[in-house]
Design a protein around this motif. Structure first.
Motif, PDB file in Angstrom:
ATOM      1  N   GLN A 114       0.833  -1.205   0.000  1.00 56.38           N
ATOM      2  CA  GLN A 114       0.000   0.000   0.000  1.00 56.38           C
ATOM      3  C   GLN A 114       0.864   1.250   0.000  1.00 56.38           C
ATOM      4  OE1 GLN A 114      -2.655  -0.367   3.380  1.00 56.38           O
ATOM      5  NE2 GLN A 114      -4.239  -1.280   2.091  1.00 56.38           N
ATOM      6  N   SER A 122       2.249   5.504  -5.497  1.00 56.80           N
ATOM      7  CA  SER A 122       1.733   4.755  -6.638  1.00 56.80           C
ATOM      8  C   SER A 122       2.636   4.923  -7.862  1.00 56.80           C
ATOM      9  CB  SER A 122       0.310   5.205  -6.965  1.00 56.80           C
ATOM     10  OG  SER A 122       0.269   6.603  -7.231  1.00 56.80           O
ATOM     11  N   SER A 140      -0.269   0.209  -4.301  1.00 53.39           N
ATOM     12  CA  SER A 140      -1.684   0.531  -4.432  1.00 53.39           C
ATOM     13  C   SER A 140      -2.001   1.788  -3.632  1.00 53.39           C
ATOM     14  CB  SER A 140      -2.533  -0.631  -3.941  1.00 53.39           C
ATOM     15  OG  SER A 140      -2.301  -0.861  -2.567  1.00 53.39           O
TER      16      SER A 140
END
Length: 124
Positions: free
Chosen positions: A13, A88, A123
């Motif tokens: 993440q 990201s 992500s």
């Protein structure tokens, strides 16, 4: 014959961390400058970080400076890329490379040996 094998990629993440490793075969690892590069889909391969033969000098792309750290262990013939505060836009295939000719380099074309790459997906 010099072989480079990357590991440590995966899905993380945004804001998380990963540590990539690159194990190098051959007896002269300490004579190679080492670098990490990355390639995102539809983009050219770009420089990320480099480290000198002794490990005393490092270069970083502006986009990763302060977040990524390159290091090496000449006894283990391994180079590492510690990646923190991932974004990201860090999503890419990451490649390690060895340059037997320069003490350190940020130039892709100067690297003679390349690994097969490891996927890093961040992500949001």
């Amino acid at each position: 014959q010099v072989q480079l094998v990357e590991s440590g990629g995966g899905l993380v993440q945004a804001g998380g961390s990963l540590r990539l490793s690159c194990a190098v075969s051959g007896r002269t690892f300490s004579s190679y400058a080492m670098g990490w590069f990355r390639q995102a889909p539809g983009k050219e391969r770009e420089f990320v970080a480099a480290i000198s033969r002794s490990g005393g000098t490092t270069y970083y792309a502006d986009s990763v400076k302060g977040r990524f750290t390159i290091s090496r262990d000449n006894a283990k013939k391994t180079v590492y890329l510690q990646m923190n505060a991932l974004k990201s836009e860090d999503t890419a295939v990451y490649y390690c490379a060895a340059d037997p000719n320069k003490s350190i380099s940020a130039k892709l074309r100067e690297y003679n040996y390349w690994g097969q790459g490891t996927q890093v997906t961040v992500s949001s």
